[in-house]
Design an enzyme around this catalytic site. Sequence first.
Site, PDB file in Angstrom:
ATOM      1  N   GLY A 266       0.910  -1.196   0.111  1.00  0.00           N
ATOM      2  CA  GLY A 266       0.003  -0.021   0.050  1.00  0.00           C
ATOM      3  C   GLY A 266       0.864   1.154  -0.055  1.00  0.00           C
TER       4      GLY A 266
ATOM      5  N   THR B  40      -0.988   7.237   1.979  1.00  0.00           N
ATOM      6  CA  THR B  40      -0.382   8.398   2.845  1.00  0.00           C
ATOM      7  C   THR B  40       0.841   7.697   3.948  1.00  0.00           C
ATOM      8  OG1 THR B  40      -2.486   9.536   2.715  1.00  0.00           O
ATOM      9  CG2 THR B  40      -0.814  10.065   4.575  1.00  0.00           C
TER      10      THR B  40
ATOM     11  N   GLY C 194       1.904   4.413   3.602  1.00  0.00           N
ATOM     12  CA  GLY C 194       3.003   3.565   2.984  1.00  0.00           C
ATOM     13  C   GLY C 194       4.117   4.575   2.581  1.00  0.00           C
TER      14      GLY C 194
ATOM     15  N   LYS D 199      -6.177  -0.889  11.870  1.00  0.00           N
ATOM     16  CA  LYS D 199      -6.852  -1.159  13.318  1.00  0.00           C
ATOM     17  C   LYS D 199      -7.990  -1.896  12.947  1.00  0.00           C
ATOM     18  CE  LYS D 199      -9.553   3.122  12.259  1.00  0.00           C
ATOM     19  NZ  LYS D 199      -8.518   3.455  11.082  1.00  0.00           N
TER      20      LYS D 199
ATOM     21  N   GLU E 182       1.828  -1.161  16.563  1.00  0.00           N
ATOM     22  CA  GLU E 182       1.735  -0.003  17.425  1.00  0.00           C
ATOM     23  C   GLU E 182       1.037   1.175  16.558  1.00  0.00           C
ATOM     24  OE1 GLU E 182       3.870   0.960  20.472  1.00  0.00           O
ATOM     25  OE2 GLU E 182       2.161   2.258  20.093  1.00  0.00           O
TER      26      GLU E 182
ATOM     27  N   GLU F  71     -12.924  12.723   6.321  1.00  0.00           N
ATOM     28  CA  GLU F  71     -13.185  12.040   5.050  1.00  0.00           C
ATOM     29  C   GLU F  71     -14.441  12.673   4.470  1.00  0.00           C
ATOM     30  OE1 GLU F  71     -11.524   9.218   3.962  1.00  0.00           O
ATOM     31  OE2 GLU F  71     -10.139   8.909   5.729  1.00  0.00           O
TER      32      GLU F  71
ATOM     33  N   LYS G 277     -10.226   0.852  18.212  1.00  0.00           N
ATOM     34  CA  LYS G 277      -9.049   1.362  18.853  1.00  0.00           C
ATOM     35  C   LYS G 277      -9.233   0.948  20.333  1.00  0.00           C
ATOM     36  CE  LYS G 277      -7.561   4.682  15.722  1.00  0.00           C
ATOM     37  NZ  LYS G 277      -7.731   6.364  15.387  1.00  0.00           N
TER      38      LYS G 277
ATOM     39  N   GLY H 224      -1.801  11.200  10.832  1.00  0.00           N
ATOM     40  CA  GLY H 224      -0.915  12.117  10.092  1.00  0.00           C
ATOM     41  C   GLY H 224       0.236  11.270   9.652  1.00  0.00           C
TER      42      GLY H 224
END
Lengths: 404, 404
Positions: free
Chosen positions: B8, B11, B13, B100, B124, B185, B200, B298
């Site tokens: 992938g 963003t 990747g 997630k 993580e 989004e 999460k 981010g």
Amino acid sequence: MINIAVLGYGTIGSGVVEVLRINGDSIFKRAGDEINVKYVLDLKEFPGDPIMDILVHDADIILDDPEVKIVVEVMGGVEPAYSFVKKALLNGKSVVTSNKELVAKHGAELLDLAKEKNLNFLFEASVGGGIPIIRPLNQSLTADEIVEITGILNGTTNYILSKMSEEDIDFETALKNAQALGYAERDPSADVDGHDACRKIAILSSLAYGMQVDFEDIYTEGISHITDIDIQYAKALKARIKLFASSIRDEDESVYAMVAPVMIRADHPLYSVNDVFNGIYVKGNVIGDVMFYGSGAGKLPTASAVVADVVDAAKHLNKNIWTIWSSKKLELISTDRVKHRFLVRVSKENNTLKDMEALFGEIEKVPEVVTDELAFITPLISEKDMKEKKEQISGIVGSVRVRF
Amino acid sequence: MINIAVLGYGTIGSGVVEVLRINGDSIFKRAGDEINVKYVLDLKEFPGDPIMDILVHDADIILDDPEVKIVVEVMGGVEPAYSFVKKALLNGKSVVTSNKELVAKHGAELLDLAKEKNLNFLFEASVGGGIPIIRPLNQSLTADEIVEITGILNGTTNYILSKMSEEDIDFETALKNAQALGYAERDPSADVDGHDACRKIAILSSLAYGMQVDFEDIYTEGISHITDIDIQYAKALKARIKLFASSIRDEDESVYAMVAPVMIRADHPLYSVNDVFNGIYVKGNVIGDVMFYGSGAGKLPTASAVVADVVDAAKHLNKNIWTIWSSKKLELISTDRVKHRFLVRVSKENNTLKDMEALFGEIEKVPEVVTDELAFITPLISEKDMKEKKEQISGIVGSVRVRF
């Protein structure tokens, strides 16, 4: 079953024994084996305490017993802790310690020795009490170049500064209250003069930059010169005064470190770290800002960090957990060239704002707190220039660094 | 040299490739070997991008190449990510993921598989973006029984709530601004309805209690019903509204979990977590309160967490890092019996404070914000009782849980 020994049965040592008892079942699960305290070392006797059965007064009984796989050193001070820890490692035992003096002074050497012997030397509890910070620095922030670590690393001074602000009391009263509550020692100098925070930031800096940062090289200033009037100025500026222990890497990769009180506003991640709590702010070149918060001292929180290290040592009995902290010395740059803004207080009798503008350039006026004083915030100015300019002012009352 | 592949090239990747390039030297030092990106998988083409030389469109090229030791899955979504990750592990590759949905759904199974194959499955970046939280839970808080985890785990909703408060705007305006800035989004439901935070907290709870917490079992409420008037009430009460994702263990060891907006005051460690930042508060039975803060999303912060996992995987190529997350299901207790205080808003036309006192008992009056409304805070009351009482009120305008 993994046998361990606890050197020192003071606050933290007894906390370690207590945590292993309270949470024995879940610790067993996480360590993969039962953790058994085979010995406790202390010079004193503890009549009626169950540890009397395993109390010894001679460290060599522990250090020469091949059944002991992990030694927990919670005595504090450099000697005899250093000798005991070194012998433990030489004799094939991993070591867990909460001792910041020992780690700041001999961390690199003891890590090397542990690596050579395929053992571990772990010290999560030496900085920030229960707050996980050593392991995150060592294992989580590994994709980053650390550009700043700033911590509120001393609970005693943070408590004193918080109470001065909340209760409008002066330094001496706040210190006495802290002593009455057991938050400050009878001789409070290690805390209030910044030496405790200095050793802790030396440890964090050594880990962050991978080289030896000597605590003796760090500019260190305490909080005993902070008055209730300084606190009132802070309030008038919607700011708080905190004892910051910082190390910062410049763009040219040179590092400086200092311990000193600074004024910060609500936009700083450490602004809400009050009372005896500690907070550690880390800035990485890709992760940006992260902050860790918790109890920086206290029996059980500190014991929790020690026991977590025991669990890690138990899971890695014959495998060294790699820590990058070379014994090569990191030469810190002089703080002379470091720039801050400063809140400056001068007597009205000898000075006018015009004088101050002539001296500093564009200054920021500060609301009046004391009728016979002028106060203002300087532009960014180097520590060296500030020192020189202060000598030119007659009737200077005080100054505090400002980070906003 | 250790070969890895990135599945992938969106963003995160592209962030992973960038972080490995920017900080290559220090990552080499920490991993003990050079990390080489041998392949990038994506369906699209990226003309002019240096990764074109290593871009493949067929996952099997990667999964069948024995030279690839670590697979980084940053595609998102359950399928085909799950099939790819499973095949990678079966073929002897460790896996690092930021996904997630995948971890919440198949975490226990994939951890088991990694353990069986003596590999690692690390995630993580799946919670809290760059904030180190998975590794601290798994390796640092091991001496504790966790009694509460509460997180502000979704940056989009935290941004919207922060802006509603700072700029006195309504939900729709704040959402539009967030969309314009790329923080939300076009279809914002996964964020604003709480589903993202729900997955999460399911992951964090599974790790904290060592058993499978199914996200489908977690009571989940979003923020779209929070109005600018609710925010005004919060301000009048010196409080803020935050979307909390919590799991709490009762004294009888039963656990409940919920995602819902709550009002908190400055004494809560998460009060200062604003804008797109995330914060995770953990309470242990010996460590007390700890809190972790940072960028919850981010490109670079998330990539930093992914690369830190790659470093860990590289240091443990043939050694499983033990994670306790059994596939045995943890039966959450119904939130029916969970107690909160509630801010309740009712129309003045149909209700008096006397009526409300008759219904709820001793209530706390709240400053008037809207002239035709009464507002008050209830005593502690169970979710079930609250629901029943709300049905008895004609002209109820709204209610928000209160944690003070």
